[in-house]
Structures are given as C-alpha cells and as structure tokens.
Design an enzyme around this catalytic site. Structure first.
Site, mmCIF file in Angstrom:
data_model
loop_
_atom_site.group_PDB
_atom_site.id
_atom_site.type_symbol
_atom_site.label_atom_id
_atom_site.label_comp_id
_atom_site.label_asym_id
_atom_site.label_seq_id
_atom_site.Cartn_x
_atom_site.Cartn_y
_atom_site.Cartn_z
ATOM 1 N N SER A 143 0.863 -1.389 0.053
ATOM 2 C CA SER A 143 0.226 -0.049 -0.081
ATOM 3 C C SER A 143 0.906 1.092 0.072
ATOM 4 O O SER A 143 2.005 1.291 0.238
ATOM 5 C CB SER A 143 -0.827 -0.072 1.199
ATOM 6 O OG SER A 143 -1.532 1.132 1.451
ATOM 7 N N TYR A 157 -2.845 -0.985 9.995
ATOM 8 C CA TYR A 157 -2.749 -1.352 8.695
ATOM 9 C C TYR A 157 -1.387 -0.787 8.112
ATOM 10 O O TYR A 157 -0.603 -1.403 7.273
ATOM 11 C CB TYR A 157 -3.657 -0.695 8.007
ATOM 12 C CG TYR A 157 -3.771 -0.890 6.371
ATOM 13 C CD1 TYR A 157 -4.843 -2.094 5.746
ATOM 14 C CD2 TYR A 157 -3.288 0.011 5.447
ATOM 15 C CE1 TYR A 157 -4.789 -2.338 4.475
ATOM 16 C CE2 TYR A 157 -3.487 -0.249 4.230
ATOM 17 C CZ TYR A 157 -3.991 -1.449 3.733
ATOM 18 O OH TYR A 157 -4.151 -1.456 2.320
HETATM 19 N N1 LIG Z 1 -8.544 -1.034 -2.329
HETATM 20 C C1 LIG Z 1 -7.530 -0.096 -1.720
HETATM 21 O O1 LIG Z 1 -7.343 1.012 -1.661
HETATM 22 C C2 LIG Z 1 -5.976 -0.857 -1.707
HETATM 23 C C3 LIG Z 1 -4.948 0.192 -1.567
HETATM 24 C C4 LIG Z 1 -3.543 -0.528 -1.286
HETATM 25 C C5 LIG Z 1 -3.451 -1.714 -1.024
HETATM 26 N N2 LIG Z 1 -4.760 -2.514 -0.798
HETATM 27 C C6 LIG Z 1 -4.171 -3.951 -0.469
HETATM 28 O O2 LIG Z 1 -4.568 -4.734 -1.751
HETATM 29 C C7 LIG Z 1 -5.147 -6.049 -1.179
HETATM 30 C C8 LIG Z 1 -6.314 -6.293 -1.579
HETATM 31 O O3 LIG Z 1 -7.383 -5.751 -1.097
HETATM 32 P P1 LIG Z 1 -8.729 -5.374 -1.977
HETATM 33 O O4 LIG Z 1 -8.570 -3.449 -2.138
HETATM 34 O O5 LIG Z 1 -8.916 -5.977 -3.439
HETATM 35 O O6 LIG Z 1 -9.852 -5.354 -0.839
HETATM 36 P P2 LIG Z 1 -10.824 -6.674 -0.958
HETATM 37 O O7 LIG Z 1 -11.692 -6.735 -2.019
HETATM 38 O O8 LIG Z 1 -11.430 -6.564 0.548
HETATM 39 O O9 LIG Z 1 -10.006 -8.069 -0.918
HETATM 40 C C9 LIG Z 1 -9.239 -8.493 0.155
HETATM 41 C C10 LIG Z 1 -9.180 -10.049 -0.209
HETATM 42 O O10 LIG Z 1 -8.375 -10.829 0.987
HETATM 43 C C11 LIG Z 1 -9.012 -11.771 1.471
HETATM 44 N N3 LIG Z 1 -8.942 -12.005 2.839
HETATM 45 C C12 LIG Z 1 -8.908 -11.225 3.873
HETATM 46 N N4 LIG Z 1 -8.582 -11.758 5.035
HETATM 47 C C13 LIG Z 1 -8.356 -13.223 4.656
HETATM 48 C C14 LIG Z 1 -7.951 -14.218 5.377
HETATM 49 N N5 LIG Z 1 -7.928 -14.381 6.609
HETATM 50 N N6 LIG Z 1 -7.576 -15.557 4.678
HETATM 51 C C15 LIG Z 1 -7.629 -15.452 3.413
HETATM 52 N N7 LIG Z 1 -8.017 -14.499 2.386
HETATM 53 C C16 LIG Z 1 -8.317 -13.137 3.146
HETATM 54 C C17 LIG Z 1 -10.371 -11.595 1.190
HETATM 55 O O11 LIG Z 1 -10.978 -13.094 0.803
HETATM 56 P P3 LIG Z 1 -12.123 -13.658 1.825
HETATM 57 O O12 LIG Z 1 -12.909 -12.779 2.639
HETATM 58 O O13 LIG Z 1 -12.875 -14.556 1.111
HETATM 59 O O14 LIG Z 1 -11.209 -14.605 2.782
HETATM 60 C C18 LIG Z 1 -10.424 -10.824 -0.160
HETATM 61 O O15 LIG Z 1 -10.328 -11.619 -1.160
HETATM 62 C C19 LIG Z 1 -5.290 -5.755 0.574
HETATM 63 O O16 LIG Z 1 -3.873 -6.527 0.750
HETATM 64 C C20 LIG Z 1 -5.159 -4.430 0.622
HETATM 65 O O17 LIG Z 1 -4.452 -4.055 1.791
HETATM 66 C C21 LIG Z 1 -6.048 -2.135 -1.190
#
Ligand SMILES: NC(=O)c1ccc[n+]([C@@H]2O[C@H](COP(=O)([O-])OP(=O)(O)OC[C@H]3O[C@@H](n4cnc5c(N)ncnc54)[C@H](OP(=O)(O)O)[C@@H]3O)[C@@H](O)[C@H]2O)c1
Length: 242
Positions: A143, A157
């Site tokens: 991030s 985070y």
């Molecule tokens: N969106 C943003 O603004 C942003 C910015 C920078 C970085 N990121 C990073 O990008 C990554 C993906 O996030 P996203 O934005 O795509 O959000 P998201 O749609 O909420 O996806 C999060 C994913 O992580 C999985 N997950 C969460 N807890 C888990 C666990 N205990 N075991 C296995 N899987 C787990 C969820 O699957 P299940 O719930 O099915 O387990 C889901 O597939 C994250 O690391 C986030 O920190 C996001």
C-alpha cells in the site's frame, strides 16, 4: 495459450477486488492460477469465470492467518499444477478502528497475521523450491501506507504494510543471487470492497477517480511477463486526481 502459459501463479485474496482481477488477468494470459481466500462460493465464481474462457483455475479455500492452511494450499497447488512460478501476496484487511487508542491489541495482532505474517508464511512455503529451480517471482501487494504511514489507513494497517516492505527487501537480498525476485506494489486508494470499511462514506464519483482493480491486474501481468534477468523491486501507484 498466451505469454504466461508455462506459469503457475498463486493469488491470495482472489475472491474479490484486486486479487480477483489479478487472477482473471493472469489466466487470460495463459497462466494456471491457484485461487486462495476464505469465501468458497466467491472463489468458485471467479474460477467459473476463468474456466468459461478456457483458462485453468484451482480453488484453494484457506484462512491465510492459519499456517497449516497456507501450507496445505501450496501443496494442493503443486499437486494440481506442478512447481509454483509466481506468488502474489495480496490478501489483506483493514479495520474500522484507525487510531492507537481505538485499536485493541487483539485487533492489531489479527490484522498483522492476515496482512503480514501470511505473506511471510506463503513465502517460506514457496521459496526453497524457487531457489532450487533458480527462478521465482514474489509480488507483494502492500500500500501507499508502506511508504507514507498515515492516519487514514490507521496504525495497524500502516504497520503491516511497512512490514511487507522489509519482507520484500529481504526476499531480494536472499534470493536475487539464485534467480528469485520480489516486487512490492504500493497502490494508493483503490475502488474495492475494502473501502467500505473507511470510517467516512466515499461517493461514487470519488471511487471512480481511484485506482481500479484492472489497473493492479495489468501491473501484475506486466511484472509476470518480464524476463527473469529484470528485477523491478518497487512499484508505487497513485490515482492521478486525488
Ligand atoms: N483498495 C485499496 O484502496 C487498496 C490500496 C492499497 C492496497 N490494498 C491492498 O490490496 C489487497 C487487496 O485488497 P482489496 O482492496 O482488493 O480488498 P478486498 O476486495 O476486500 O479483498 C481482500 C481479499 O483478502 C482476502 N482475505 C481477507 N482476509 C483473509 C484471510 N484471513 N484469509 C484469506 N483471505 C483473506 C479476502 O477474501 P475472503 O474474505 O474470501 O477471505 C479478499 O479476497 C489488500 O492487501 C489491501 O490491503 C488495497
């Protein structure tokens, strides 16, 4: 058939958001993709989308904060697809509590387990075989908070994502000499379900200005296609209008 047709890729957090888009885009380029997350029905839906266009997908339900489930997912992938070429550590969460005082120690521990320790354990599970083969790529989706800790992302985070930066550097220090590469991808705000947890509501207009999942997917495909002599070790991505 495609540029990634000889590659096996594990994508954690493949049930929604960035991970789903990464898995679909890599499969469209010919990769065999292993889909890891907890929600089985969501993973099955992503796998069905991939198979509908002739791609290869394996559903590996796992809670990434459970070491045994991580090792089992890696083993299941090897049995189905052979050696693992690329690991994408993407699974991650945030919590509504962002300040030090609001965040309970148990919430802090759980968040670090999901966001950071899981990436270490997955890396530990794939690294020996990558080193032995002299080839392997680990992509860590961290991030902007890994570069600039901030109050909006919160203390737990931000700390977890800075930890991924150290992990990424150490993978390169340990692995480059034997052909293993790591890249940390640091997106700013992205339009995914994780945004629903922000304490303040985000309008549709604001979401459309954010990085979209397909932008992250295109970045991962770009990294996956690079020849192994090239190590892009950091990518920072921000919405142009912010
Ligand atoms: N969106 C943003 O603004 C942003 C910015 C920078 C970085 N990121 C990073 O990008 C990554 C993906 O996030 P996203 O934005 O795509 O959000 P998201 O749609 O909420 O996806 C999060 C994913 O992580 C999985 N997950 C969460 N807890 C888990 C666990 N205990 N075991 C296995 N899987 C787990 C969820 O699957 P299940 O719930 O099915 O387990 C889901 O597939 C994250 O690391 C986030 O920190 C996001």
């Amino acid at each position: 058939m495609g540029p990634l047709n000889d590659k096996t890729i594990i994508v954690t957090g493949a049930s929604s958001g960035f991970g789903e888009a990464i898995a679909i885009a890599c499969a469209a380029e010919g990769a065999r993709v292993s889909l890891v997350a907890r929600r089985v029905a969501a993973l099955e839906r992503v796998a069905a989308d991939i198979r509908a266009t002739g791609g290869l997908a394996l559903v590996c339900p796992a809670d990434v904060s459970d070491d045994d489930q991580v090792y089992a997912a890696v083993e299941k992938t090897r049995e189905a697809f052979g050696s693992i070429d690329i690991l994408v550590n993407n699974a991650g969460v945030n919590i509504p509590q962002r300040s030090i005082e609001e965040t309970e120690p148990e919430q802090w521990r759980k968040l670090l387990e999901v966001n950071l320790t899981s990436a270490f354990v997955f890396t530990r599970a794939v690294l020996p075989a990558m080193k032995a083969r002299g080839d392997g790529l680990i992509i860590n989706i961290a991030s902007r908070a890994a570069m600039v800790p901030n109050l909006r992302a919160g203390v737990a985070y931000s700390t977890s994502k800075i930890g991924m930066e150290a992990l990424n550097d150490i993978i390169n220090l340990e692995g480059n000499a034997v052909g293993v590469r790591a890249c940390i991808v640091n997106p700013g705000a992205g339009n995914t379900p994780i945004m629903d947890l922000r304490p303040v509501h985000i309008s549709h207009e604001e979401r459309m200005k954010m990085i979209q999942s397909e932008d992250i997917a295109a970045t991962v495909v770009y990294l996956a296609k690079l020849p192994k002599r090239v190590n892009v070790n950091l990518i920072s991505m921000l919405p142009t209008q912010r």
